[in-house]
Design a protein around this motif. Structure first.
Motif, PDB file in Angstrom:
ATOM      1  N   GLY A  33       0.791  -1.222   0.000  1.00  0.00           N
ATOM      2  CA  GLY A  33       0.000   0.000   0.000  1.00  0.00           C
ATOM      3  C   GLY A  33       0.823   1.271   0.000  1.00  0.00           C
ATOM      4  O   GLY A  33       0.295   2.353  -0.260  1.00  0.00           O
ATOM      5  N   LEU A  34       2.122   1.140   0.289  1.00  0.00           N
ATOM      6  CA  LEU A  34       2.983   2.325   0.336  1.00  0.00           C
ATOM      7  C   LEU A  34       4.133   2.211  -0.663  1.00  0.00           C
ATOM      8  O   LEU A  34       5.215   2.758  -0.456  1.00  0.00           O
ATOM      9  CB  LEU A  34       3.547   2.518   1.753  1.00  0.00           C
ATOM     10  CG  LEU A  34       2.520   2.806   2.858  1.00  0.00           C
ATOM     11  CD1 LEU A  34       3.212   2.873   4.211  1.00  0.00           C
ATOM     12  CD2 LEU A  34       1.771   4.117   2.577  1.00  0.00           C
ATOM     13  N   GLU A  35       3.890   1.503  -1.762  1.00  0.00           N
ATOM     14  CA  GLU A  35       4.945   1.304  -2.750  1.00  0.00           C
ATOM     15  C   GLU A  35       5.473   2.622  -3.315  1.00  0.00           C
ATOM     16  O   GLU A  35       6.668   2.744  -3.601  1.00  0.00           O
ATOM     17  CB  GLU A  35       4.427   0.420  -3.896  1.00  0.00           C
ATOM     18  CG  GLU A  35       4.231  -1.038  -3.538  1.00  0.00           C
ATOM     19  CD  GLU A  35       2.913  -1.309  -2.815  1.00  0.00           C
ATOM     20  OE1 GLU A  35       2.670  -2.454  -2.424  1.00  0.00           O
ATOM     21  OE2 GLU A  35       2.122  -0.334  -2.648  1.00  0.00           O
ATOM     22  N   ALA A  36       4.604   3.615  -3.459  1.00  0.00           N
ATOM     23  CA  ALA A  36       5.030   4.909  -4.012  1.00  0.00           C
ATOM     24  C   ALA A  36       5.965   5.657  -3.077  1.00  0.00           C
ATOM     25  O   ALA A  36       6.715   6.549  -3.514  1.00  0.00           O
ATOM     26  CB  ALA A  36       3.803   5.771  -4.319  1.00  0.00           C
ATOM     27  N   SER A  37       5.950   5.290  -1.799  1.00  0.00           N
ATOM     28  CA  SER A  37       6.783   5.986  -0.804  1.00  0.00           C
ATOM     29  C   SER A  37       8.006   5.174  -0.393  1.00  0.00           C
ATOM     30  O   SER A  37       8.667   5.527   0.584  1.00  0.00           O
ATOM     31  CB  SER A  37       5.939   6.305   0.442  1.00  0.00           C
ATOM     32  OG  SER A  37       4.806   7.069   0.106  1.00  0.00           O
ATOM     33  N   HIS A  38       8.300   4.100  -1.127  1.00  0.00           N
ATOM     34  CA  HIS A  38       9.407   3.232  -0.725  1.00  0.00           C
ATOM     35  C   HIS A  38      10.740   3.967  -0.677  1.00  0.00           C
ATOM     36  O   HIS A  38      11.587   3.675   0.173  1.00  0.00           O
ATOM     37  CB  HIS A  38       9.490   2.030  -1.670  1.00  0.00           C
ATOM     38  CG  HIS A  38       8.569   0.917  -1.278  1.00  0.00           C
ATOM     39  ND1 HIS A  38       8.469  -0.271  -1.980  1.00  0.00           N
ATOM     40  CD2 HIS A  38       7.707   0.808  -0.235  1.00  0.00           C
ATOM     41  CE1 HIS A  38       7.582  -1.054  -1.394  1.00  0.00           C
ATOM     42  NE2 HIS A  38       7.103  -0.419  -0.336  1.00  0.00           N
ATOM     43  N   ILE A  39      10.946   4.889  -1.598  1.00  0.00           N
ATOM     44  CA  ILE A  39      12.212   5.637  -1.598  1.00  0.00           C
ATOM     45  C   ILE A  39      12.375   6.405  -0.296  1.00  0.00           C
ATOM     46  O   ILE A  39      13.457   6.426   0.319  1.00  0.00           O
ATOM     47  CB  ILE A  39      12.284   6.596  -2.807  1.00  0.00           C
ATOM     48  CG1 ILE A  39      12.400   5.803  -4.108  1.00  0.00           C
ATOM     49  CG2 ILE A  39      13.482   7.535  -2.659  1.00  0.00           C
ATOM     50  CD1 ILE A  39      13.702   5.053  -4.267  1.00  0.00           C
ATOM     51  N   TRP A  40      11.300   7.060   0.140  1.00  0.00           N
ATOM     52  CA  TRP A  40      11.379   7.839   1.377  1.00  0.00           C
ATOM     53  C   TRP A  40      11.481   6.923   2.598  1.00  0.00           C
ATOM     54  O   TRP A  40      12.183   7.247   3.549  1.00  0.00           O
ATOM     55  CB  TRP A  40      10.153   8.744   1.493  1.00  0.00           C
ATOM     56  CG  TRP A  40      10.060   9.748   0.391  1.00  0.00           C
ATOM     57  CD1 TRP A  40       9.202   9.735  -0.675  1.00  0.00           C
ATOM     58  CD2 TRP A  40      10.884  10.903   0.226  1.00  0.00           C
ATOM     59  NE1 TRP A  40       9.435  10.808  -1.501  1.00  0.00           N
ATOM     60  CE2 TRP A  40      10.458  11.555  -0.973  1.00  0.00           C
ATOM     61  CE3 TRP A  40      11.936  11.457   0.960  1.00  0.00           C
ATOM     62  CZ2 TRP A  40      11.050  12.723  -1.427  1.00  0.00           C
ATOM     63  CZ3 TRP A  40      12.524  12.632   0.487  1.00  0.00           C
ATOM     64  CH2 TRP A  40      12.083  13.247  -0.681  1.00  0.00           C
ATOM     65  N   ILE A  41      10.786   5.802   2.556  1.00  0.00           N
ATOM     66  CA  ILE A  41      10.861   4.855   3.676  1.00  0.00           C
ATOM     67  C   ILE A  41      12.260   4.249   3.777  1.00  0.00           C
ATOM     68  O   ILE A  41      12.736   3.916   4.861  1.00  0.00           O
ATOM     69  CB  ILE A  41       9.801   3.745   3.502  1.00  0.00           C
ATOM     70  CG1 ILE A  41       8.397   4.351   3.558  1.00  0.00           C
ATOM     71  CG2 ILE A  41       9.954   2.660   4.564  1.00  0.00           C
ATOM     72  CD1 ILE A  41       7.293   3.374   3.202  1.00  0.00           C
ATOM     73  N   SER A  42      12.936   4.132   2.629  1.00  0.00           N
ATOM     74  CA  SER A  42      14.266   3.526   2.634  1.00  0.00           C
ATOM     75  C   SER A  42      15.295   4.390   3.367  1.00  0.00           C
ATOM     76  O   SER A  42      16.320   3.881   3.819  1.00  0.00           O
ATOM     77  CB  SER A  42      14.740   3.293   1.204  1.00  0.00           C
ATOM     78  OG  SER A  42      15.009   4.532   0.546  1.00  0.00           O
ATOM     79  N   ILE A  43      15.023   5.695   3.489  1.00  0.00           N
ATOM     80  CA  ILE A  43      15.994   6.582   4.155  1.00  0.00           C
ATOM     81  C   ILE A  43      16.186   6.202   5.622  1.00  0.00           C
ATOM     82  O   ILE A  43      17.320   5.977   6.061  1.00  0.00           O
ATOM     83  CB  ILE A  43      15.575   8.060   3.994  1.00  0.00           C
ATOM     84  CG1 ILE A  43      15.637   8.456   2.522  1.00  0.00           C
ATOM     85  CG2 ILE A  43      16.468   8.970   4.834  1.00  0.00           C
ATOM     86  CD1 ILE A  43      15.108   9.848   2.236  1.00  0.00           C
ATOM     87  N   PRO A  44      15.112   6.106   6.439  1.00  0.00           N
ATOM     88  CA  PRO A  44      15.335   5.662   7.820  1.00  0.00           C
ATOM     89  C   PRO A  44      15.833   4.231   7.911  1.00  0.00           C
ATOM     90  O   PRO A  44      16.628   3.909   8.803  1.00  0.00           O
ATOM     91  CB  PRO A  44      13.955   5.814   8.478  1.00  0.00           C
ATOM     92  CG  PRO A  44      12.980   5.869   7.360  1.00  0.00           C
ATOM     93  CD  PRO A  44      13.691   6.494   6.218  1.00  0.00           C
TER      94      PRO A  44
END
Length: 322
Positions: free
Chosen positions: A21-32
């Motif tokens: 459900g959050l595939e579009a935000s994976h780049i941002w999630i990858s930062i933390p």
């Protein structure tokens, strides 16, 4: 019509997932996530460097801490490539044998961590309950043998798991619930009788983490009894304070591991995001927090860090003067 849900097959690969459900935000999630991995690897490497360069830390307690740090680095590096490939490049396909290999190392490091924590509890037990024999019991050869035994035990119990899983057919799908390969997660996709796998898996958990946790608890019961017999309150506090870091390490290891196992066994209707959250907590919380806990709660490590920093300042000061 053919019932596709019961059609068995031998997959050539598995499909990993990030956060549904959050595939579009994976780049941002990858930062933390990357930050956590960086803290885990650098923090544990720093612990190893401090222990190696500081002669006063060449004692059994810190040798066991070195084993813990090496194990945490290994556990982090085992899952780092697939986690980053999923969150950075959306590369979700992992070869079947590569998945089995990752599962093997992940569970081996996990069981070795449990055994190392037991060895550290044994170290604290001898130091507090039998201090006069501490140096004669935990000699360097004995510590080396314990380390070798931990590695052999961790590897040997997981090898049959790989072969027992590889012989089985899969059905329905090859989609996993995590961005790494976890045995209970893979076993859910099997389209055959998994009784032998379940029995052996239960045996492995009981014989490793189960026995280790019971022995750790018994060690601390004896430690507590010994501490309570100390006359002065300051003496009790000083004795028990040497165990605080280890108790924290035990809790942050066993609680996420139990939580992830419970979710996979009883949370069939749980939302997919819960699997992802519990999986990431299980992978990251122990390697990230262990070096922080031991750095904050262990005065010897704090003093060693200060000595190293002061020594480097002295070395750079003459150069600046020139």
């Amino acid at each position: 019509m053919i019932d596709v849900s019961n059609t068995s097959f031998n997959p050539s690969n598995f499909i990993l997932v990030g956060i549904p459900g959050l595939e579009a935000s994976h780049i941002w999630i990858s930062i933390p996530l990357c930050l956590f991995y960086l803290i885990a690897v650098l923090g544990n490497c720093a612990i190893l460097l401090i222990i190696k360069t500081e002669p006063s830390l060449h004692t059994p307690m810190y040798y066991f801490l070195s084993m813990l740090a090496v194990n945490d680095v290994g556990m982090s590096l085992t899952t780092l490539p697939t986690m980053l490939s999923v969150f950075w490049f959306n590369s979700t396909i992992l070869d079947f044998d590569a998945c089995l290999t990752q599962m093997f190392f992940l569970h081996s490091f996990s069981f070795m961590e449990s055994s190392i924590l037991f060895a550290m509890a044994f170290d604290r037990f001898i130091a507090i309950c039998n201090p006069l024999r501490y140096a004669t019991i935990l000699t360097n050869p004995v510590i080396a043998k314990i380390g070798v035994a931990i590695v052999i035990k961790g590897i040997s119990v997981v090898i049959p798991v790989v072969f027992l899983l590889k012989r089985l057919p899969f059905c329905k799908t090859n989609l996993l619930s995590h961005s790494f390969c976890f045995h209970p997660d893979m076993l859910k996709l099997v389209c055959a009788d998994t009784k032998i796998n379940n029995i052996y898996g239960l045996f492995v958990v009981v014989a490793t983490a189960g026995v280790d946790s019971v022995c750790i608890a018994l060690s601390y019961v004896r430690i507590l009894m010994t501490v309570l017999r100390i006359a002065s309150w300051e003496g009790r506090l000083k004795a028990f304070n040497t165990c605080v870091s280890h108790i924290c390490a035990v809790l942050i290891f066993y609680i996420p591991m139990i939580g992830l196992s419970v979710v996979h066994r009883f949370g069939r209707n749980a939302p997919p995001a819960l699997y992802t959250l519990m999986g990431n907590v299980y992978l990251l919380i122990t390697p990230v927090l262990n070096p922080i806990i031991y750095s904050v709660k262990t005065k010897q490590i704090q003093r060693a860090v200060l000595r190293i920093l002061c020594a480097r300042r002295r070395q750079t000061s003459p150069r600046q003067a020139l």
